[in-house]
Enzyme design. Sequence first.
Site, PDB file in Angstrom:
ATOM      1  N   SER A  47      16.070   8.231  -5.928  1.00 14.90           N
ATOM      2  CA  SER A  47      15.199   9.373  -6.240  1.00 14.90           C
ATOM      3  C   SER A  47      16.058  10.587  -6.595  1.00 14.90           C
ATOM      4  O   SER A  47      15.564  11.548  -7.180  1.00 14.90           O
ATOM      5  CB  SER A  47      14.292   9.702  -5.049  1.00 14.90           C
ATOM      6  OG  SER A  47      15.060   9.847  -3.871  1.00 14.90           O
ATOM      7  N   GLU A 116      15.103  -3.143  -4.818  1.00 16.62           N
ATOM      8  CA  GLU A 116      13.678  -3.251  -5.132  1.00 16.62           C
ATOM      9  C   GLU A 116      13.372  -4.639  -5.669  1.00 16.62           C
ATOM     10  O   GLU A 116      14.148  -5.188  -6.449  1.00 16.62           O
ATOM     11  CB  GLU A 116      13.301  -2.202  -6.196  1.00 16.62           C
ATOM     12  CG  GLU A 116      13.512  -0.779  -5.733  1.00 16.62           C
ATOM     13  CD  GLU A 116      13.065   0.247  -6.771  1.00 16.62           C
ATOM     14  OE1 GLU A 116      12.477  -0.127  -7.811  1.00 16.62           O
ATOM     15  OE2 GLU A 116      13.313   1.446  -6.532  1.00 16.62           O
ATOM     16  N   GLU A 183       6.079   1.039  -0.489  1.00 12.38           N
ATOM     17  CA  GLU A 183       5.718   2.302  -1.141  1.00 12.38           C
ATOM     18  C   GLU A 183       4.357   2.154  -1.823  1.00 12.38           C
ATOM     19  O   GLU A 183       4.123   1.187  -2.562  1.00 12.38           O
ATOM     20  CB  GLU A 183       6.791   2.682  -2.187  1.00 12.38           C
ATOM     21  CG  GLU A 183       6.441   3.967  -2.924  1.00 12.38           C
ATOM     22  CD  GLU A 183       7.600   4.574  -3.709  1.00 12.38           C
ATOM     23  OE1 GLU A 183       8.738   4.069  -3.627  1.00 12.38           O
ATOM     24  OE2 GLU A 183       7.336   5.574  -4.417  1.00 12.38           O
TER      25      GLU A 183
HETATM   26  O1  KIV Z   1      14.753   6.476  -3.882  1.00 12.75           O
HETATM   27  C1  KIV Z   1      14.072   6.846  -2.913  1.00 12.75           C
HETATM   28  O2  KIV Z   1      14.110   7.991  -2.472  1.00 12.75           O
HETATM   29  C2  KIV Z   1      13.187   5.869  -2.300  1.00 12.75           C
HETATM   30  C3  KIV Z   1      12.076   6.428  -1.469  1.00 12.75           C
HETATM   31  C4  KIV Z   1      10.927   6.797  -2.350  1.00 12.75           C
HETATM   32  C5  KIV Z   1      11.659   5.494  -0.425  1.00 12.75           C
HETATM   33  O3  KIV Z   1      13.316   4.715  -2.511  1.00 12.75           O
END
Ligand code: KIV
Length: 270
Positions: A47, A116, A183
């Site tokens: 993120s 993921e 998520e």
């Molecule tokens: O990249 C991230 O911050 C995440 C969160 C949304 C869990 O995977």
Amino acid sequence: MNQRISTRKFSEMARNGEKIVMLTCYDASFAAVMEGAGVEILLIGDSLGMVVQGHNSTLPVTMEQMVYHTQCVARGSQRAMVLADLPFGSYQESPQQAFRNAAQLMAAGAQMVKLEGGESMAATVEFLTSRGIPVCSHLGLTPQSVHQLGGYRVQGRGEAEQARMLEESRMHQEAGASMLLFEAVPRELAGRITAVLAIPTIGIGAGVDCSGQVLVMHDMLDVFPGKKARFVRNFMQGAGSVGEAVAAYVKAVKDKSFPALEHTFSVQPG
Ligand code: KIV
């Protein structure tokens, strides 16, 4: 050497019904503040591509950047577990590619890596965990597949999708994953899967029945411009400092007042 919280401790907490607190973190100063406020897992999420770098997805984040931010967070903390994301393109090609990149994140200071994917990633999870790398598997809304999913949308509302998510969760547990992260998954489904698994689950937009919670720090501190997801709560409201806001988040997760119903999704849209 200071002892960091281990995967074993998180399994014990989940068994005892004590909620696990995770928060994203990208640098040493925030790592120290978060750890001081009681955060147990610091997630260097990809993120960072959105909240730190200003991209409109997580896809441009590189291994080099993840290594750098993992080093920063590891240096700023002593006790919390450091969990680092494998970025897009760093693990999907083969289990060997995943191992090479996961090993770099572990050398940078991570104690666990996150990737993921569902069924297609189970063999990779097995490859990593059987070679000493703890894995957190991210299911449900997987932002690296945003173009495949057709946007940032709730996952697991249909019956077939629900059955698939349960099956994939079991597969990842079997493959040796230490933890699952859900998520944007209906709370009923996340709760049902959590109840049948032996490993902890962490939710973001997945309801209070997961074993723990995570938020993106820029969302919960209300510094990320733009539209907020339903599952975000602004913890700066009423707080006098960042440390107080993070402590309020820790308390709310531990006493189960966050997430409230309004931060969750149901199998019934609306
Ligand atoms: O990249 C991230 O911050 C995440 C969160 C949304 C869990 O995977």
